[in-house]
Design an enzyme around this catalytic site. Structure first.
Site, PDB file in Angstrom:
ATOM      1  N   VAL A  65       7.286  72.963  62.731  1.00  0.00           N
ATOM      2  CA  VAL A  65       6.603  72.706  64.023  1.00  0.00           C
ATOM      3  C   VAL A  65       7.254  73.554  65.208  1.00  0.00           C
ATOM      4  O   VAL A  65       8.579  73.406  65.664  1.00  0.00           O
ATOM      5  CB  VAL A  65       6.423  71.506  64.081  1.00  0.00           C
ATOM      6  CG1 VAL A  65       5.725  70.880  65.609  1.00  0.00           C
ATOM      7  CG2 VAL A  65       5.709  70.629  63.187  1.00  0.00           C
ATOM      8  N   ALA A 110      11.517  73.898  68.771  1.00  0.00           N
ATOM      9  CA  ALA A 110      10.761  73.888  67.418  1.00  0.00           C
ATOM     10  C   ALA A 110      11.492  72.926  66.654  1.00  0.00           C
ATOM     11  O   ALA A 110      12.671  72.645  66.755  1.00  0.00           O
ATOM     12  CB  ALA A 110      10.920  75.056  66.728  1.00  0.00           C
ATOM     13  N   LYS A 111      11.061  72.379  65.374  1.00  0.00           N
ATOM     14  CA  LYS A 111      11.958  71.745  64.238  1.00  0.00           C
ATOM     15  C   LYS A 111      11.185  72.107  63.013  1.00  0.00           C
ATOM     16  O   LYS A 111      10.042  72.251  62.758  1.00  0.00           O
ATOM     17  CB  LYS A 111      11.996  70.195  64.550  1.00  0.00           C
ATOM     18  CG  LYS A 111      13.103  69.636  64.036  1.00  0.00           C
ATOM     19  CD  LYS A 111      14.323  69.753  64.781  1.00  0.00           C
ATOM     20  CE  LYS A 111      15.450  69.062  64.396  1.00  0.00           C
ATOM     21  NZ  LYS A 111      16.407  69.006  65.426  1.00  0.00           N
ATOM     22  N   GLY A 112      12.056  72.172  61.951  1.00  0.00           N
ATOM     23  CA  GLY A 112      11.616  72.175  60.656  1.00  0.00           C
ATOM     24  C   GLY A 112      12.272  70.994  59.515  1.00  0.00           C
ATOM     25  O   GLY A 112      13.081  70.311  60.092  1.00  0.00           O
ATOM     26  N   ASP A 151      20.286  70.807  60.633  1.00  0.00           N
ATOM     27  CA  ASP A 151      20.087  69.545  61.345  1.00  0.00           C
ATOM     28  C   ASP A 151      20.614  68.654  60.090  1.00  0.00           C
ATOM     29  O   ASP A 151      21.404  69.137  59.093  1.00  0.00           O
ATOM     30  CB  ASP A 151      18.570  69.880  61.245  1.00  0.00           C
ATOM     31  CG  ASP A 151      18.274  68.396  62.325  1.00  0.00           C
ATOM     32  OD1 ASP A 151      18.645  68.588  63.707  1.00  0.00           O
ATOM     33  OD2 ASP A 151      17.725  67.419  61.847  1.00  0.00           O
TER      34      ASP A 151
END
Ligand code: GLU
Length: 422
Positions: A65, A110-112, A151
């Site tokens: 995202v 952003a992040k996944g 992360d």
């Protein structure tokens, strides 16, 4: 599937949006800016097929995202967790945008997330899943576009696989596509410990502000991975008493202070903080949060401090090593009770800050010394702490609202300058 409801009835993304709305009220932002900043730019969902060791096929749902990139390329980690879902990844992407802005580095957010249980997968399965996921999101990532990092439950090895897969697709080695890589592949000195060290640096600044001596300061830490375990080392070396540490299975408590190295060695050897020679009482993760201490550092997962336990928290400072550990309602209760909150977007910003150093070194083929990185990190975090504190005092708001005010206003100013295309 994606409407995960967190404690206190809000999904993580709703909680994030709520926090921004609270901060926006202090900023006099034009409504169109708030409206724009509350939504993500792009959300990619992929179904990643992996041939498992037993010969069967498994399909993993995964997300990247991208919340906002007005200040620079998207930036943020990828987590591997059975409960990773779209709402959570959205929230985490948004937090990254504010975090980069609070420390004033030229990145967006952003992040996944990949919905999987890495503890039950072999290295080969993890590698296959990582490579196929990288292939699937390769059109939207890149050193000038979106730069992933570690992360929850991802690490330098996973970053190496991402870097290798992306490089093969491009036909040349592209170290700057991810940060948090192994040193041998263009990783930066100081990156591995950066998030935990940042938790220590910001907590030390908060303690100085409150007049709490660091020597003998009692610290309870939830989590003992890249964030909690590293932070524990820094606290203990500075003469603090780390009275509790935990992992997903157990928590250990010793009011006289734990032997941190011993507990971490035990975690390494037995995959659990509680082991044969650890001089401590075993308690639960829930009990850890309510211990008598000066500093509580939740450094594991989100949504652990809620209205159900906020009133029982005795710490004077909460240092959010994890992203989103406190619900908005609990946050308010803690503020009213006089607890000094170091919000995630400040307390754990050391990681993305050294990620930025890594990226800069990769793009320019530079190698900075550990000392140089340490000094730059200290400088950036101390400045951010001072700026957030000044806003909190000036506007008479809590530190989270102040940090969001700083972060969101920087992004809003950039957005206003760029305008809306066409
Ligand atoms: N996953 C870390 C965070 O939440 C680091 C992100 C990065 O270095 O890009 O801040």
């Amino acid at each position: 599937m994606d409407a995960k409801v967190m404690a206190d009835g809000l999904s993580p993304a709703e909680a994030c949006r709520r926090q921004v709305e609270v901060a926006a009220a202090y900023m006099d932002l034009e409504p169109w800016l708030v409206e724009r900043l509350l939504v993500t730019n792009k959300e990619v969902t992929v179904h990643v097929p992996v041939k498992m060791d037993d010969g069967g096929l498994r399909i993993f749902t995964a997300y990247r995202v991208q919340h906002n990139d007005v200040r620079g390329p998207y930036k943020g980690g990828i987590r591997y967790h059975p409960e990773a879902d779209l709402e959570e990844v959205r929230a985490l992407a948004m937090l990254m945008t504010w975090k980069s802005a609070v420390v004033n580095i030229p990145f967006g957010g952003a992040k996944g997330g990949v919905q999987c249980n890495p503890k039950e997968m072999s290295a080969r399965e993890l590698e296959a899943m990582t490579r196929r996921f990288t292939w699937e999101i390769s059109p939207v990532i890149g050193p000038e576009r979106d730069i992933p990092a570690p992360d929850v439950y991802t690490n330098p090895q996973v970053m190496a696989w991402i870097m290798d897969t992306y490089s093969i697709l491009k036909g040349q080695t592209v170290p700057g596509v991810v940060t948090g890589k192994p040193l041998e592949l263009g990783g930066s000195l100081g990156r591995f410990e950066a998030t935990g060290k940042g938790v220590f640096i910001t907590t030390r600044a908060a303690a100085a502000h409150l007049g709490i001596p660091v020597r003998g300061m009692r610290v309870a830490i939830q989590g003992c991975g890249n964030v909690g375990g590293v932070a524990a080392r820094f606290f203990s070396r500075a003469g603090c008493k780390v009275i509790a540490l935990s992992d997903s299975k157990a928590a250990v408590y010793n009011p006289q202070g734990l032997d941190v190295e011993h507990v971490l060695a035990c975690k390494d050897q037995y995959a659990c903080v509680m082991g044969p020679k650890v001089k401590a009482e075993e308690i639960t993760n829930a009990e850890l949060l309510e211990l008598e201490c000066e500093v509580l550092a939740p450094c594991a997962l989100g949504g652990v401090i809620t209205t159900a336990n906020a009133a029982k928290i005795k710490a004077r400072i909460i240092a959010e090593g994890a992203n989103g550990p406190t619900t908005p309602a609990a946050d308010q209760m803690l503020h009213q009770a006089g607890v000094f909150m170091l919000p995630d977007i400040l307390a754990n910003a050391g990681g993305v800050t050294v990620s930025y150093f890594e990226w800069v070194q990769n793009l320019q083929n530079l190698l900075w010394s550990e000392e140089e990185i340490g000094q730059r990190l200290e400088g950036i975090l101390q400045k951010a702490f001072a700026e957030v504190l000044a806003i909190a005092q000036d506007k008479k708001v809590d530190m989270r609202t102040a940090a969001l005010t700083l972060g969101v206003s920087r992004v809003a100013r950039a957005l206003k300058l760029r305008g809306i295309y066409p």
